[in-house]
Design a protein around this motif. Structure first.
Motif, mmCIF file in Angstrom:
data_model
loop_
_atom_site.group_PDB
_atom_site.id
_atom_site.type_symbol
_atom_site.label_atom_id
_atom_site.label_comp_id
_atom_site.label_asym_id
_atom_site.label_seq_id
_atom_site.Cartn_x
_atom_site.Cartn_y
_atom_site.Cartn_z
ATOM 1 N N PHE A 294 0.828 -1.207 0.000
ATOM 2 C CA PHE A 294 0.000 0.000 0.000
ATOM 3 C C PHE A 294 0.862 1.256 0.000
ATOM 4 C CE2 PHE A 294 -3.900 -2.149 2.142
ATOM 5 C CZ PHE A 294 -4.147 -2.808 0.942
ATOM 6 N N ASP A 295 1.939 1.247 0.765
ATOM 7 C CA ASP A 295 2.814 2.423 0.823
ATOM 8 C C ASP A 295 3.477 2.708 -0.521
ATOM 9 O OD1 ASP A 295 2.173 2.732 3.465
ATOM 10 O OD2 ASP A 295 3.954 1.697 4.222
ATOM 11 N N LYS A 296 3.777 1.659 -1.291
ATOM 12 C CA LYS A 296 4.432 1.845 -2.585
ATOM 13 C C LYS A 296 3.445 2.173 -3.708
ATOM 14 C CE LYS A 296 8.476 -1.080 -1.779
ATOM 15 N NZ LYS A 296 9.261 -2.263 -2.237
ATOM 16 N N ASN A 297 2.159 1.991 -3.456
ATOM 17 C CA ASN A 297 1.152 2.245 -4.489
ATOM 18 C C ASN A 297 0.028 3.133 -3.936
ATOM 19 O OD1 ASN A 297 1.934 0.159 -6.823
ATOM 20 N ND2 ASN A 297 2.175 -0.862 -4.837
ATOM 21 N N PRO A 298 0.334 4.348 -3.523
ATOM 22 C CA PRO A 298 -0.711 5.212 -2.955
ATOM 23 C C PRO A 298 -1.755 5.644 -3.972
ATOM 24 C CG PRO A 298 1.317 6.449 -3.278
ATOM 25 C CD PRO A 298 1.644 5.017 -3.566
ATOM 26 N N GLU A 299 -1.440 5.559 -5.272
ATOM 27 C CA GLU A 299 -2.380 6.016 -6.291
ATOM 28 C C GLU A 299 -3.575 5.076 -6.447
ATOM 29 O OE1 GLU A 299 0.432 3.140 -8.150
ATOM 30 O OE2 GLU A 299 0.630 4.882 -6.821
ATOM 31 N N LEU A 300 -3.535 3.920 -5.817
ATOM 32 C CA LEU A 300 -4.639 2.972 -5.930
ATOM 33 C C LEU A 300 -5.877 3.422 -5.171
ATOM 34 C CD1 LEU A 300 -2.707 -0.407 -5.494
ATOM 35 C CD2 LEU A 300 -3.497 0.639 -7.630
ATOM 36 N N PHE A 301 -5.699 4.355 -4.247
ATOM 37 C CA PHE A 301 -6.810 4.741 -3.372
ATOM 38 C C PHE A 301 -7.057 6.240 -3.497
ATOM 39 C CE2 PHE A 301 -4.272 1.360 -1.416
ATOM 40 C CZ PHE A 301 -5.186 0.327 -1.476
ATOM 41 N N GLU A 302 -8.334 6.579 -3.626
ATOM 42 C CA GLU A 302 -8.711 7.979 -3.801
ATOM 43 C C GLU A 302 -8.740 8.724 -2.478
ATOM 44 O OE1 GLU A 302 -12.266 10.521 -6.058
ATOM 45 O OE2 GLU A 302 -12.276 8.331 -6.011
ATOM 46 N N THR A 303 -9.146 8.046 -1.416
ATOM 47 C CA THR A 303 -9.220 8.664 -0.096
ATOM 48 C C THR A 303 -8.559 7.761 0.930
ATOM 49 O OG1 THR A 303 -11.370 7.654 0.407
ATOM 50 C CG2 THR A 303 -11.395 9.806 -0.687
ATOM 51 N N ALA A 304 -8.268 8.354 2.096
ATOM 52 C CA ALA A 304 -7.674 7.577 3.185
ATOM 53 C C ALA A 304 -8.644 6.525 3.707
ATOM 54 C CB ALA A 304 -7.242 8.512 4.311
ATOM 55 N N ALA A 305 -9.951 6.827 3.662
ATOM 56 C CA ALA A 305 -10.940 5.861 4.144
ATOM 57 C C ALA A 305 -10.933 4.598 3.290
ATOM 58 C CB ALA A 305 -12.331 6.489 4.142
ATOM 59 N N GLU A 306 -10.777 4.755 1.963
ATOM 60 C CA GLU A 306 -10.738 3.585 1.088
ATOM 61 C C GLU A 306 -9.485 2.756 1.358
ATOM 62 O OE1 GLU A 306 -11.027 5.007 -2.865
ATOM 63 O OE2 GLU A 306 -13.038 5.843 -2.601
ATOM 64 N N ARG A 307 -8.380 3.419 1.624
ATOM 65 C CA ARG A 307 -7.143 2.694 1.931
ATOM 66 C C ARG A 307 -7.284 1.904 3.230
ATOM 67 N NH1 ARG A 307 -2.502 3.524 4.916
ATOM 68 N NH2 ARG A 307 -0.546 2.856 3.953
ATOM 69 N N SER A 308 -7.830 2.533 4.262
ATOM 70 C CA SER A 308 -8.030 1.855 5.540
ATOM 71 C C SER A 308 -9.006 0.706 5.411
ATOM 72 C CB SER A 308 -8.534 2.860 6.581
ATOM 73 O OG SER A 308 -7.637 3.933 6.736
ATOM 74 N N ASP A 309 -10.031 0.893 4.575
ATOM 75 C CA ASP A 309 -11.036 -0.149 4.397
ATOM 76 C C ASP A 309 -10.433 -1.375 3.734
ATOM 77 O OD1 ASP A 309 -14.067 -0.799 4.341
ATOM 78 O OD2 ASP A 309 -13.411 -1.176 2.292
ATOM 79 N N VAL A 310 -9.631 -1.176 2.683
ATOM 80 C CA VAL A 310 -9.010 -2.317 2.010
ATOM 81 C C VAL A 310 -8.028 -3.021 2.938
ATOM 82 C CG1 VAL A 310 -7.539 -2.987 0.079
ATOM 83 C CG2 VAL A 310 -9.342 -1.304 -0.266
ATOM 84 N N LYS A 311 -7.306 -2.239 3.739
ATOM 85 C CA LYS A 311 -6.372 -2.861 4.684
ATOM 86 C C LYS A 311 -7.121 -3.739 5.689
ATOM 87 C CE LYS A 311 -2.783 -1.953 8.099
ATOM 88 N NZ LYS A 311 -2.009 -0.946 8.857
ATOM 89 N N MET A 312 -8.287 -3.263 6.171
ATOM 90 C CA MET A 312 -9.056 -4.074 7.107
ATOM 91 C C MET A 312 -9.606 -5.322 6.421
ATOM 92 S SD MET A 312 -12.047 -2.942 9.775
ATOM 93 C CE MET A 312 -13.138 -2.266 8.546
ATOM 94 N N LEU A 313 -10.034 -5.187 5.166
ATOM 95 C CA LEU A 313 -10.509 -6.359 4.437
ATOM 96 C C LEU A 313 -9.393 -7.383 4.268
ATOM 97 C CD1 LEU A 313 -12.861 -7.640 2.871
ATOM 98 C CD2 LEU A 313 -12.008 -6.481 0.829
ATOM 99 N N MET A 314 -8.177 -6.920 3.960
ATOM 100 C CA MET A 314 -7.044 -7.831 3.827
ATOM 101 C C MET A 314 -6.718 -8.495 5.164
ATOM 102 S SD MET A 314 -6.382 -7.811 0.689
ATOM 103 C CE MET A 314 -4.917 -8.828 0.791
ATOM 104 N N LEU A 315 -6.872 -7.742 6.266
ATOM 105 C CA LEU A 315 -6.655 -8.336 7.589
ATOM 106 C C LEU A 315 -7.657 -9.451 7.847
ATOM 107 C CD1 LEU A 315 -5.282 -8.354 10.378
ATOM 108 C CD2 LEU A 315 -6.884 -6.565 11.081
#
Length: 480
Positions: free
Chosen positions: A305-326
């Motif tokens: 995720f840190d190397k590909n920040p362009e994949l997420f439009e907002t911080a909420a989407e990034r946090s959501d995908v991280k929780m789904l991966m968890l």
């Protein structure tokens, strides 16, 4: 407004739809209807189910996300805010805007730490500053605070009691025809003479309303559970942490099912080298410390995720995908226990007469496993799913506490407890953030465990301990 569908939102609403579909199936099948009736007739399980339903309601309200449109000139394309808000955020918008500078105690009117303040004479001295929002309507907090809090709490209690009385009246009205009128219906409710434990359910709802009434009445003017280090309302954080707990508990549990069911049924049905290979696989997985394996997987995801920040439009989407991966990581590393249970049950089922008869008639292996084996191991799956739900909630708290759980910007019980480490060692102790997280988490986990006990007693014949309600059945039959 622009509606935003997060991955976990989609998963939660699909699960809610699946639960509705399963309820319709239970209603159509007599044996499932009878078994679930045993669960609902257990007063403890029914009361725990009410608590879980209330928490689920908060979770679903917090799973409708949107982004607000920003002001633009006429003719320009719509521009939306980068913040992703939920419907619960809109309902608690005032509490989210009531941000203080730092710590404040529950229902406090002044800050928790001394600061340099300027008095009416223009002199600077160290004192506890007035909060910007908490108790700001009071001109003289020392004299008015106690009376104002008591009045608002009393009004909330009265409102909660009125709603509880309305629920009792509606329940009595629904039972009046079967129980010979209002008076007999109320008497039967008070004496617990109903087919289902309506008295326990109504008592649970009454307690919830009596707790929620004062809180709702005080929330617009006070921080009921105080504020944290950054001045955010602790009650709002605890309410939003319920969604994280449900996502972790439910999705992680469901992620274990495909591998556990597939490998368990295959190992028990075919035996031989297939059984030995699958046993070797889950024995090897069980020998690796779960925390280390999960931490390694989460850190790899974090690096991606840190190397590909362009994949997420907002911080909420990034946090959501991280929780789904968890959730997926927890599921893929935690299927061994259920696989053992399914394998053992399949070994027993494959030797029964109806399976042997199907084999003798030339029925294919896949059809036997799908029609005769799988339906008869689902009671174990259901019991394990309900029991694992509370365990994974606690597991998330541990993982977040050690720094490999959900994203720090996302509210969770683990992050609240993690931040409370330094607070509990302060002098004086900042106890309310830890107490709120502990209280909400224990309530949710305890309700899940009690409901799981009821499900296990009803679905597992060997552990069944349902209490007979002979008198209840007789009274219900008399007024039918």
């Amino acid at each position: 407004m622009k509606f935003v569908l997060l991955w976990t939102d989609l998963a939660l609403w699909l699960m809610a739809a699946a639960c509705v579909g399963y309820a319709l199936r239970v209603r159509a099948l007599a044996h499932l209807r009878t078994t679930w009736s045993r669960v609902l007739r257990d007063p403890v399980a029914a009361s725990a189910g009410v608590v879980l339903a209330l928490c689920l309601l908060v979770t679903l309200v917090d799973s409708l996300h949107l982004r607000r449109a920003l002001p633009t000139a006429p003719g320009e394309a719509a521009v939306y805010d980068t913040r992703t808000l939920s419907l619960l955020d809109l309902l608690l918008e005032r509490q989210l805007d009531m941000r203080e500078i730092s710590y404040s105690m529950p229902l406090g009117t002044h800050g928790f730490n001394r600061e340099s303040v300027i008095d009416a004479r223009g002199e600077v001295h160290r004192d506890y500053p007035r909060l910007k929002f908490g108790g700001a309507h009071l001109s003289d907090p020392a004299a008015q605070w106690a009376g104002d809090v008591a009045a608002r709490a009393g009004l909330g209690l009265a409102a909660g009691l009125a709603v509880a009385a309305l629920l009792v009246a509606l329940t009595a009205a629904a039972l009046a025809r079967q129980h010979g009128g209002w008076r007999h219906a109320l008497a039967d409710l008070a004496a617990d003479r109903s087919f289902y434990p309506l008295r326990a359910i109504l008592i649970t709802l009454t307690v919830a309303l009596l707790l929620a009434g004062p809180v709702i009445a005080l929330m617009p003017h006070y921080h009921v559970f105080g504020t944290d280090r950054t001045g955010n309302d602790v009650l709002v954080q605890a309410l939003k942490s319920l969604r994280t707990a449900f996502v972790i508990g439910a999705l992680s549990t469901l992620a274990t099912l495909p591998l556990a069911l597939l490998l368990g049924v295959l190992a028990g049905y075919y035996k031989g080298w297939v059984d030995e290979a699958i046993q070797y696989l889950y024995t090897t997985l069980s020998s690796v410390p779960n925390v280390l394996l999960i931490a390694a997987c989460v850190l790899m995801v974090q690096v991606f995720f840190d190397k590909n920040p362009e994949l997420f439009e907002t911080a909420a989407e990034r946090s959501d995908v991280k929780m789904l991966m968890l959730c997926l990581i927890l599921g893929l590393t935690g299927w061994a226990g259920l696989c053992r249970l399914v394998r053992a049950e399949t070994l027993k089922l494959r030797e029964l007469d109806y399976v042997q008869a199907a084999t003798a008639f030339g029925v294919g292996d896949l059809r036997i496993m799908g029609r005769h084996i799988l339906p008869n191991v689902m009671h174990l799956v259901l019991i394990t799913v309900v029991l694992s739900f509370s365990e994974l909630i606690l597991y998330e708290a541990v993982l977040t506490y050690v720094g490999v759980g959900v994203d720090p910007v996302m509210n969770s019980f683990g992050s609240m407890i993690n931040l409370a480490r330094a607070e509990m060692s302060a002098d004086p102790i900042v106890w309310w953030s830890f107490a709120a997280a502990f209280g909400f988490m224990v309530s949710l986990v305890l309700a899940a465990n009690l409901f799981a006990d009821g499900v296990r007693d009803a679905f597992d014949p060997k552990a069944r301990s349902t209490r007979p309600r002979v008198f209840v059945r007789r009274r219900a039959a008399e007024h039918a």
